[in-house]
Design a protein around this motif. Structure first.
Motif, mmCIF file in Angstrom:
data_model
loop_
_atom_site.group_PDB
_atom_site.id
_atom_site.type_symbol
_atom_site.label_atom_id
_atom_site.label_comp_id
_atom_site.label_asym_id
_atom_site.label_seq_id
_atom_site.Cartn_x
_atom_site.Cartn_y
_atom_site.Cartn_z
ATOM 1 N N LEU A 4 0.829 -1.201 0.000
ATOM 2 C CA LEU A 4 0.000 0.000 0.000
ATOM 3 C C LEU A 4 0.864 1.251 0.000
ATOM 4 O O LEU A 4 0.586 2.207 -0.742
ATOM 5 C CB LEU A 4 -0.955 -0.004 1.198
ATOM 6 C CG LEU A 4 -1.886 1.198 1.316
ATOM 7 C CD1 LEU A 4 -2.770 1.321 0.073
ATOM 8 C CD2 LEU A 4 -2.736 1.086 2.567
ATOM 9 N N VAL A 5 1.917 1.264 0.782
ATOM 10 C CA VAL A 5 2.829 2.408 0.817
ATOM 11 C C VAL A 5 3.495 2.587 -0.546
ATOM 12 O O VAL A 5 3.580 3.706 -1.061
ATOM 13 C CB VAL A 5 3.884 2.247 1.943
ATOM 14 C CG1 VAL A 5 4.952 3.320 1.848
ATOM 15 C CG2 VAL A 5 3.208 2.276 3.305
ATOM 16 N N SER A 6 3.930 1.502 -1.161
ATOM 17 C CA SER A 6 4.540 1.576 -2.497
ATOM 18 C C SER A 6 3.549 2.115 -3.522
ATOM 19 O O SER A 6 3.911 2.917 -4.375
ATOM 20 C CB SER A 6 5.024 0.197 -2.944
ATOM 21 O OG SER A 6 6.087 -0.222 -2.137
ATOM 22 N N LEU A 7 2.312 1.671 -3.430
ATOM 23 C CA LEU A 7 1.275 2.156 -4.339
ATOM 24 C C LEU A 7 1.036 3.652 -4.148
ATOM 25 O O LEU A 7 0.940 4.406 -5.125
ATOM 26 C CB LEU A 7 -0.022 1.376 -4.122
ATOM 27 C CG LEU A 7 -1.194 1.747 -5.016
ATOM 28 C CD1 LEU A 7 -0.889 1.405 -6.471
ATOM 29 C CD2 LEU A 7 -2.449 1.040 -4.550
ATOM 30 N N LEU A 8 0.965 4.086 -2.908
ATOM 31 C CA LEU A 8 0.763 5.518 -2.627
ATOM 32 C C LEU A 8 1.942 6.354 -3.106
ATOM 33 O O LEU A 8 1.750 7.446 -3.664
ATOM 34 C CB LEU A 8 0.525 5.743 -1.128
ATOM 35 C CG LEU A 8 -0.823 5.275 -0.594
ATOM 36 C CD1 LEU A 8 -0.874 5.392 0.920
ATOM 37 C CD2 LEU A 8 -1.961 6.064 -1.233
#
Length: 124
Positions: A4-8
């Motif tokens: 999720l952090v990578s996507l954000l």
């Protein structure tokens, strides 16, 4: 959670890249009215790449095998850029396909620079 952090991060980097490209609209012909529209455009660009690109890759597989695969990949990038612009109100390609070509090239370059910077500072 890490995904999720990578996507954000990818979403924000793409939004910043799109906004920078729009700031150079005299050179690129790409217009995005404000940073909020850049955020929306980046999200749509990501969704288009996730949903439409695989279908087009499958359809274009014979052409990829006959011609240089990197050329087909470039054509797909331009098409995804143009489609995202078509879907988002406030994201405009002033010179049509030429703006899509310039914008896709600029997006690839600026995203690469920003992701490399984030890698160097240990964020990605």
């Amino acid at each position: 959670m890490n995904d999720l952090v990578s996507l954000l991060i990818a979403w924000l980097v793409t939004a910043v890249s799109l906004y920078l490209i729009a700031q150079l609209n005299q050179l690129t012909g790409v217009e995005i009215y404000d940073f909020r529209k850049a955020l929306i455009s980046a999200a749509v660009f990501g969704i288009v790449n996730a949903l439409v690109r695989p279908i087009l890759k499958l359809i274009l597989l014979p052409a990829t095998l006959l011609f240089a695969g990197s050329f087909i990949a470039f054509v797909l990038n331009v098409a995804m850029f143009a489609l995202a612009a078509k879907l988002v109100e406030g994201f405009r390609l002033r010179w049509g396909i030429w703006s899509a070509i310039i914008g896709a090239l600029a997006l690839s370059f600026i995203n690469s620079v920003l992701f490399e910077f984030l890698k160097q500072v240990g964020i990605r």
